[in-house]
Design a protein around this motif. Structure first.
Motif, PDB file in Angstrom:
ATOM      1  N   GLY A 174      44.453  -1.531   6.659  1.00 46.57           N
ATOM      2  CA  GLY A 174      42.972  -0.974   7.303  1.00 46.57           C
ATOM      3  C   GLY A 174      42.825   0.613   6.914  1.00 46.57           C
ATOM      4  N   SER A 175      44.139   1.200   7.251  1.00 48.41           N
ATOM      5  CA  SER A 175      43.979   2.784   7.448  1.00 48.41           C
ATOM      6  C   SER A 175      44.133   3.027   5.580  1.00 48.41           C
ATOM      7  CB  SER A 175      45.456   3.192   8.093  1.00 48.41           C
ATOM      8  OG  SER A 175      45.307   2.903   9.309  1.00 48.41           O
ATOM      9  N   ALA A 176      44.736   2.387   4.669  1.00 48.66           N
ATOM     10  CA  ALA A 176      44.715   2.820   3.571  1.00 48.66           C
ATOM     11  C   ALA A 176      43.359   2.847   2.997  1.00 48.66           C
ATOM     12  CB  ALA A 176      45.765   1.766   2.609  1.00 48.66           C
ATOM     13  N   VAL A 177      42.957   1.742   3.116  1.00 51.33           N
ATOM     14  CA  VAL A 177      41.378   1.648   2.807  1.00 51.33           C
ATOM     15  C   VAL A 177      40.611   2.542   3.333  1.00 51.33           C
ATOM     16  CG1 VAL A 177      39.261   0.173   2.648  1.00 51.33           C
ATOM     17  CG2 VAL A 177      41.469  -0.959   2.388  1.00 51.33           C
ATOM     18  N   SER A 178      40.703   2.921   4.864  1.00 50.50           N
ATOM     19  CA  SER A 178      39.708   3.852   5.212  1.00 50.50           C
ATOM     20  C   SER A 178      39.942   5.339   4.685  1.00 50.50           C
ATOM     21  CB  SER A 178      40.042   3.691   6.712  1.00 50.50           C
ATOM     22  OG  SER A 178      39.003   4.600   7.645  1.00 50.50           O
ATOM     23  N   MET A 179      41.414   5.654   4.601  1.00 51.60           N
ATOM     24  CA  MET A 179      41.790   7.033   4.152  1.00 51.60           C
ATOM     25  C   MET A 179      41.234   7.256   2.638  1.00 51.60           C
ATOM     26  SD  MET A 179      45.579   7.552   5.079  1.00 51.60           S
ATOM     27  CE  MET A 179      46.118   7.181   6.987  1.00 51.60           C
ATOM     28  N   VAL A 180      41.076   6.233   1.903  1.00 53.18           N
ATOM     29  CA  VAL A 180      40.745   6.291   0.438  1.00 53.18           C
ATOM     30  C   VAL A 180      39.359   6.279  -0.276  1.00 53.18           C
ATOM     31  CG1 VAL A 180      41.254   5.417  -1.904  1.00 53.18           C
ATOM     32  CG2 VAL A 180      43.230   5.647  -0.115  1.00 53.18           C
ATOM     33  N   VAL A 181      38.741   5.237   0.437  1.00 51.32           N
ATOM     34  CA  VAL A 181      37.313   4.838   0.312  1.00 51.32           C
ATOM     35  C   VAL A 181      36.488   5.460   1.462  1.00 51.32           C
ATOM     36  CG1 VAL A 181      35.763   3.138  -0.568  1.00 51.32           C
ATOM     37  CG2 VAL A 181      38.068   2.964  -1.265  1.00 51.32           C
ATOM     38  N   PRO A 182      35.600   6.308   1.119  1.00 50.83           N
ATOM     39  CA  PRO A 182      34.442   6.554   2.065  1.00 50.83           C
ATOM     40  C   PRO A 182      33.534   5.567   2.529  1.00 50.83           C
ATOM     41  CG  PRO A 182      34.219   8.253   0.299  1.00 50.83           C
ATOM     42  CD  PRO A 182      35.377   6.899  -0.153  1.00 50.83           C
ATOM     43  N   ALA A 183      33.394   5.424   3.884  1.00 49.80           N
ATOM     44  CA  ALA A 183      32.593   4.251   4.435  1.00 49.80           C
ATOM     45  C   ALA A 183      31.392   4.146   3.878  1.00 49.80           C
ATOM     46  CB  ALA A 183      32.410   4.646   5.997  1.00 49.80           C
ATOM     47  N   SER A 184      30.552   5.291   3.356  1.00 50.47           N
ATOM     48  CA  SER A 184      29.435   5.057   2.652  1.00 50.47           C
ATOM     49  C   SER A 184      29.371   4.192   1.438  1.00 50.47           C
ATOM     50  CB  SER A 184      28.739   6.337   2.291  1.00 50.47           C
ATOM     51  OG  SER A 184      29.581   7.195   1.462  1.00 50.47           O
ATOM     52  N   LYS A 185      30.435   4.247   0.767  1.00 50.93           N
ATOM     53  CA  LYS A 185      30.936   3.470  -0.581  1.00 50.93           C
ATOM     54  C   LYS A 185      31.304   2.074  -0.682  1.00 50.93           C
ATOM     55  CE  LYS A 185      30.953   8.003  -3.092  1.00 50.93           C
ATOM     56  NZ  LYS A 185      31.527   8.859  -4.135  1.00 50.93           N
ATOM     57  N   LEU A 186      31.838   1.980   0.701  1.00 55.62           N
ATOM     58  CA  LEU A 186      32.758   0.839   0.971  1.00 55.62           C
ATOM     59  C   LEU A 186      32.082  -0.562   0.946  1.00 55.62           C
ATOM     60  CD1 LEU A 186      35.512  -0.290   1.570  1.00 55.62           C
ATOM     61  CD2 LEU A 186      35.122  -0.015   3.924  1.00 55.62           C
ATOM     62  N   SER A 187      32.576  -1.410   0.166  1.00 56.82           N
ATOM     63  CA  SER A 187      32.217  -2.905   0.088  1.00 56.82           C
ATOM     64  C   SER A 187      32.932  -3.773   0.858  1.00 56.82           C
ATOM     65  CB  SER A 187      32.102  -3.467  -1.411  1.00 56.82           C
ATOM     66  OG  SER A 187      31.713  -4.744  -1.554  1.00 56.82           O
ATOM     67  N   LEU A 188      32.518  -4.532   1.585  1.00 62.39           N
ATOM     68  CA  LEU A 188      33.347  -4.873   2.681  1.00 62.39           C
ATOM     69  C   LEU A 188      33.912  -6.294   1.921  1.00 62.39           C
ATOM     70  CD1 LEU A 188      31.080  -5.444   5.901  1.00 62.39           C
ATOM     71  CD2 LEU A 188      33.119  -3.722   5.355  1.00 62.39           C
ATOM     72  N   ASP A 189      33.485  -6.937   0.898  1.00 62.04           N
ATOM     73  CA  ASP A 189      34.226  -8.081   0.292  1.00 62.04           C
ATOM     74  C   ASP A 189      34.881  -7.624  -0.864  1.00 62.04           C
ATOM     75  OD1 ASP A 189      31.869  -7.373  -1.204  1.00 62.04           O
ATOM     76  OD2 ASP A 189      31.006  -9.345  -1.064  1.00 62.04           O
ATOM     77  N   SER A 190      35.135  -6.642  -1.425  1.00 58.43           N
ATOM     78  CA  SER A 190      35.824  -6.009  -2.592  1.00 58.43           C
ATOM     79  C   SER A 190      36.406  -4.442  -2.312  1.00 58.43           C
ATOM     80  CB  SER A 190      34.966  -5.837  -3.743  1.00 58.43           C
ATOM     81  OG  SER A 190      33.732  -5.138  -3.739  1.00 58.43           O
ATOM     82  N   GLY A 191      36.413  -4.184  -1.025  1.00 57.20           N
ATOM     83  CA  GLY A 191      36.999  -2.864  -0.550  1.00 57.20           C
ATOM     84  C   GLY A 191      38.408  -2.897  -0.900  1.00 57.20           C
ATOM     85  N   VAL A 192      39.233  -3.919  -0.893  1.00 58.88           N
ATOM     86  CA  VAL A 192      40.779  -3.882  -1.510  1.00 58.88           C
ATOM     87  C   VAL A 192      40.720  -3.152  -2.434  1.00 58.88           C
ATOM     88  CG1 VAL A 192      42.930  -4.706  -1.185  1.00 58.88           C
ATOM     89  CG2 VAL A 192      41.235  -5.299   0.666  1.00 58.88           C
ATOM     90  N   VAL A 193      40.215  -4.127  -3.504  1.00 52.00           N
ATOM     91  CA  VAL A 193      40.353  -3.614  -5.016  1.00 52.00           C
ATOM     92  C   VAL A 193      39.614  -2.191  -5.139  1.00 52.00           C
ATOM     93  CG1 VAL A 193      39.258  -4.388  -7.082  1.00 52.00           C
ATOM     94  CG2 VAL A 193      39.801  -6.079  -5.565  1.00 52.00           C
ATOM     95  N   GLN A 194      38.750  -1.716  -4.406  1.00 51.84           N
ATOM     96  CA  GLN A 194      38.061  -0.279  -4.590  1.00 51.84           C
ATOM     97  C   GLN A 194      39.220   0.485  -4.443  1.00 51.84           C
ATOM     98  OE1 GLN A 194      34.533  -0.754  -1.952  1.00 51.84           O
ATOM     99  NE2 GLN A 194      33.641   0.516  -3.377  1.00 51.84           N
TER     100      GLN A 194
END
Length: 480
Positions: A245-265
């Motif tokens: 969760g922290s890695a995704v949050s640190m790297v991808v801004p919430a405004s651009k985050l897709s919940l079903d492909s956020g890990v790949v983002q």
């Protein structure tokens, strides 16, 4: 086979239990809470995960309570009707959960094969869910031995390896001087009032732990090793979910985050920092992630139907659902399950209002249906401790600390369950005002209908066909 050879080591029991609930598809949902995700994972782990694990262990080892898992635990204490409702909720939630997991698979595959419409076009998305789920269901008809091997490989290559890479690449990313996303740093460790709706999604990190409780009698020295295994699982579960969760949050801004492909983002960003973007590596990792969750779907397709088979044996659902094929697979139950999943896929994909709304609705609905079973479970545990304490019920394991400790631990679990259900009906702050109505309406109607189904079905069919009510030389209701 000797008694000794039947015993599970601490590590074997740990590995088996970890594979039931540790996954990656909820990391983007956790990421939206920023640094607060650590607080939620700690609170849910200590005050909900542990109570469920410890109380289910005691219930599972009571002589005569093993039949049908939670059906037996609740049914023996609150009565058959509530036992039926509990097993129904436990099974029904996974029919929603399958859709959530396959949304993640489609998000990963859309990147791997370069077809964004697979994740954004409702018709293609619905078709993808149907094809993947029914193919995996048909795979189960040949028996679970092959599926078990695939599930083990999926856990190693599709979950453990990607999470390890995520940690290493995120450290490298920060070390290279890239700033953390403000959506992670803007939130503190302690949540504020507007963060409360996120609570429900963090429960998903630990759900399914009670599935290992029936195996406690196979564990070496259960009085010592079971609590130890649970504490280790809490630490590992919190650690992996925090890393992801922290890695995704640190790297991808919430405004651009897709919940079903956020890990790949996240991997796309981490692997595009050099002079040559590693597109091939992103696609490979996307395939591994899709394989990991696909393997997990496979391992869950048959599992939840075991409790329903016990219900069918009692006559509470039509007798045809007792039947199995030559490989001991309950084909009629799997077909019924597939139909239900297909209906949920249509409701959530076409009625969910978009990618993130559909995903949030599916996760919230999955959790609150499951928590309905846990509410009944904890009430049943209170009845066991307060009203059945003098009935001489034999058990292999007891929650440590005596009566007061048992009530306190179960009280924490019940309180957290109810609190999370309430939080689900407070729309997440990341939803736009135009999406809030769709989220609450879809969630509310689906939840009310789901709560009513087992009680209506039991009243109309189950109680008239239950072998509990048939004259077999025993009391009309063994719970009276």
């Amino acid at each position: 086979m000797s008694e000794k050879s039947k015993k599970l080591s601490l590590f074997s029991f740990f590995a088996m239990t970890a594979s039931l609930f540790i996954t990656v598809y909820e990391y983007p949902t956790f990421a939206e809470s920023g640094l607060t995700l650590v607080f939620y994972l700690l609170v849910c782990g200590l005050f909900w995960f542990l109570p469920v694990a410890l109380c289910s262990a005691e219930m599972a080892t009571i002589k005569g309570y093993q039949e049908g898992g939670i059906f037996g635990w609740v049914g023996k204490t609150l009565g058959e009707k509530f036992g039926f409702a509990a097993i129904f909720f436990q099974w029904f939630q996974i029919t929603v959960g399958f859709v959530t997991m396959i949304y993640f698979i489609l998000g990963a595959l859309s990147t791997a094969i370069g077809v964004p419409a697979l994740n954004s076009n409702p018709v293609m998305k619905f078709t993808g869910v149907i094809i993947i789920f029914w193919l995996l269901t048909l795979l189960q008809f040949k028996g679970t031995e092959t599926t078990a091997k695939v599930a083990k490989a999926g856990f190693i290559f599709g979950i453990c390896i990607p999470v390890g890479l995520l940690l290493v690449l995120t450290i490298r990313y920060i070390h290279m001087g890239h700033p953390m996303a403000s959506s992670f740093t803007s939130k503190g460790f302690l949540p504020t009032g507007k963060d409360f709706p996120a609570l429900v999604s963090f429960m998903l990190a630990y759900m399914g732990i009670e599935a290992s409780a029936p195996h406690i009698n196979e564990l070496e020295n259960p009085k010592k090793n079971y609590p130890l295994a649970m504490f280790i699982l809490v630490i590992v579960g919190i650690a992996l979910s925090t890393i992801g969760g922290s890695a995704v949050s640190m790297v991808v801004p919430a405004s651009k985050l897709s919940l079903d492909s956020g890990v790949v983002q996240t991997f796309q960003t981490l692997l595009s920092t050099g002079s040559t973007p590693m597109t091939w590596a992103v696609k490979l990792i996307a395939v591994l992630l899709a394989f990991g969750v696909m393997a997990q779907v496979s391992s869950w397709i048959v599992g939840p139907t075991e409790g329903l088979q016990a219900v069918a044996q009692k006559g509470l659902i039509p007798a045809r659902f007792k039947s199995v094929n030559k490989n001991k697979v309950p084909v009629p139950l799997l077909i019924m399950q597939g139909i239900v999943v297909s209906v949920w896929a249509a409701v959530l994909t076409f009625g969910g209002g978009g990618n993130n709304v559909s995903f949030l609705t599916a996760i919230s609905l999955t959790v609150i249906i499951y928590l309905s079973a846990y509410v009944l479970f904890f009430i049943a545990y209170f009845v066991l401790i307060l009203k059945k304490k003098n009935q001489g019920l034999e058990r292999t394991y007891q929650v440590p600390g005596g009566k007061i400790s048992k009530l306190l631990i179960a009280g924490f679990g019940l309180f957290m369950s109810v609190l999370a259900i309430i939080s689900a009906f407070m729309a997440p702050s990341e939803l736009k005002s135009s999406e809030v109505h769709t989220y609450l309406l879809t969630l509310g109607i689906s939840f009310i209908v789901t709560l009513a189904i087992p009680f209506v079905f039991y009243q109309v069919y189950g109680r008239h066909h239950s072998d509990t009510y048939k004259p077999k030389g025993r009391p009309k209701n063994e719970n009276d």
